[in-house]
Design an enzyme around this catalytic site. Sequence first.
Site, PDB file in Angstrom:
ATOM      1  N   SER A   9       4.617  20.282 -38.375  1.00 52.19           N
ATOM      2  CA  SER A   9       3.885  21.391 -39.289  1.00 52.19           C
ATOM      3  C   SER A   9       2.672  22.140 -38.564  1.00 52.19           C
ATOM      4  CB  SER A   9       3.116  20.838 -40.535  1.00 52.19           C
ATOM      5  OG  SER A   9       4.623  20.206 -41.396  1.00 52.19           O
ATOM      6  N   GLU A  65     -29.127   6.778  20.211  1.00 47.97           N
ATOM      7  CA  GLU A  65     -28.159   7.593  20.990  1.00 47.97           C
ATOM      8  C   GLU A  65     -28.493   8.116  22.220  1.00 47.97           C
ATOM      9  OE1 GLU A  65     -24.705   7.299  20.395  1.00 47.97           O
ATOM     10  OE2 GLU A  65     -25.293   5.954  18.729  1.00 47.97           O
TER      11      GLU A  65
END
Length: 814
Positions: free
Chosen positions: A465, A87
């Site tokens: 239950s 770059e």
Amino acid sequence: MAKALKILFILGLFGTLCAVGITYAIYYSVKDRIPTVEELKDIELRIPLRIYTADNLLIGEFGEQRRTPISYSEIPPNLEHAILAAEDTNFYHHPGVDILGLGRAVMQLVTTGQIQSGGSTITMQVARNYFLSFEQTFTRKFTEIFISLKMERELSKHDILELYVNKIYLGNRAYGFEAAAQVYYGKNLSELDLAQLAMIAGLPKAPSRFNPVANPSRALIRRNWILQRMLSLGMIDKDAYQNAVESPITAKNHGVMPDIEAGYIAEMVRAELYNTFGDNLYSTGMTVYTTIDSKRQKAANEAIFNGVLDYDMRHGYRGSLEKRTDLINAPLEEQKKALQDIGRFKNWQTALVLSTTNTTADVRLANGERATLPWEAVKWARSYINEDSQGPYPSKVADVLVPGDIVRLRPDNKLEWLLAQKPSIQSALVSLNSKDGAIQALVGGFNFFENKFNRVTQSKRQPGSNFKPFIYASALDRGYTAASIINDAPVVFNDRNLESAWRPTNDGGKFYGPTRLREALYRSQNIVSVRLLEELGIRPTLNYLSKFGFDPDDLPYNLSLSLGSANLSPLQIATGYAVFSNGGYQVQPYLINKVIDRNDNVLFQASPATVCVTCTPLEKTTDDEPQMGLFDTPEGIVSLPMAPQVIDPEVNYIIYDMMRDVIKLGTGRRARVLERDDLAGKTGTTNDVRDAWFSGFNGELVTSVWSGFDNSSPLGRGEWGGSVSLPAWIDYMRDALQGTPLSFVTKPSSLVTVRIDPNTGERALPGQSNAIFEIFRKDHVPPQRNLNLPTLNNNRDSESREEKQETNALENLF
């Protein structure tokens, strides 16, 4: 000559003044877009929300931009060199702009009327990414130049490069190089080799065109060009270059890779925090630490997964996904496409049956490979008729599979692949630290990615239950004992709060006659529970149930309450059971322990009400503040709210001891395989077996498991809480408690143990051979029986003063 020089000087001066004027005019037109010094030094990245377990493993991430910021010192040298080679070779020497590069851009602008290559330096790319748009205009370009020059004056080169590696877009929603390393290689940036670093360094120029996943050939050319540049610039030697250019492409889309599967938990956290922070939640870099224990969460995932599949397999095979005989001799690519179009499920494979024998099936996998299924991989597959009925076991592979079938296979440690099918049943698990309510593990269903409905918190089902222990605790608090007798016999109730006369029955239709409460609980006898609630009264019982965190207004005001007809979530049930586990204290479940911002400032810190019997209480400053206590933690002495005691510890321990018998003698006997004497629990099965539960605990950890169909269809003949949910509970608790010492609920010293007659619940006679031991509160010990007097009934609170004196005298002997 002098005149010519004068003219040239005047022209030059005029040109300079014009350039200065034009530059000033441009500057004046764009100056409002140039950030201030403070803005330059206060740049904030958009960082996603990240959620972790208590032991720092990633659960999930939320945010459009995947980003993990790093400092300059964390940038690998080879990456820095690759970026500069690709770059901006002159980065450390220019003032922020590259004059030659800009000259090329100007020439393109003059000749074409458009900006084609911007001649951008790294500094200019940072300026554009942080402060500008990506529009290709003359004004934007000049603004970019001015910002770059200002950045170079105010920031160091290292600061600028750090901003660059954290901000630049690199494809696949990855912003910054650390995020790109995770997305493309599933590794940290520091773990990448030279070839991989050069590959991602080539992405900023064109993330789509040079993407190693989408365009590997172009990406390879770009990578090798960068490596050549690094070699020519002396950044790497020839051997390193040669090894790197010969490296194959290893990139693939890893996406966000959590360390542990916990989708339901991640969504719970996200939803809760969104109510406070809104959309900022996804970009401001918050980190959330939950209460989840990664080992226990993994155990919960496996327990629910295996439990659901075990149920599904024993109810039969529902057949192939499709029948495609046209694919048997089709080209490989056509076979793969057809299989891949169906879609994967977890780490399973879709497969096409190519041929079968009596003992094997030859299949094509969706990944293109061929595999052979042995008889052992398909012999389970009885044909599904309905939830109550299955066909006979197959005798050969051809009874199950025929060429052209498209089926699912799941990995198997022994057989490699096992014939499978996606189950339709669901199951959920939640596990709490009973001392403070911290959620240790949570699974809201079989597969979060297919169905995000969280059955732990969002589903309200009848516990059956599983609810009875709360009714029994109310009875003990009202003066009943574990030895109290209730007649288990047919009965009809004309409750005005029920639509018609009610004839409750026990499972199996059997009646046991006069039964002690302890026996009734571990046998899960329905009639005893109903008669008990009738004697207690519904309103007083509802008031008592609020101590466990239940809202009386959400519970039915009729006798069906005794059989668990309320609609409750697994989290509510587990919270109630936590009271039994911790000795009688009410705690609130919580999931988020701490939230910090990007600068490690604490935005939220949980301060849960905590059980600590031995803590030193502090003085309260006002009546409205909760009682505080001192707690010794790994971080040192801290002050936390003390959980309120809501249940008499004597009552609580007796219920705990009764529920230990559920595992030792009753419907939870399968849990004896864990060989832990500290465990207690209760099964739960509703009418027509539409819901199956097991909730259990020791003195530290409480876990509830629910199983059923989302549409409330029956689970089938022979299924119960003990057959569907208990196995998953066992598998989870085996791993969750591995290596932990036994943890019993504390037994109050005031409790006494006496010998009783198992048939009547009365005090045993001297020398009685079938006598058993039972635990009692001091004021509720059955009176001593006199051989010369008629047998006394157990009237709980009706002992005479003389009988109590006799009882107290006997108690002093224990």
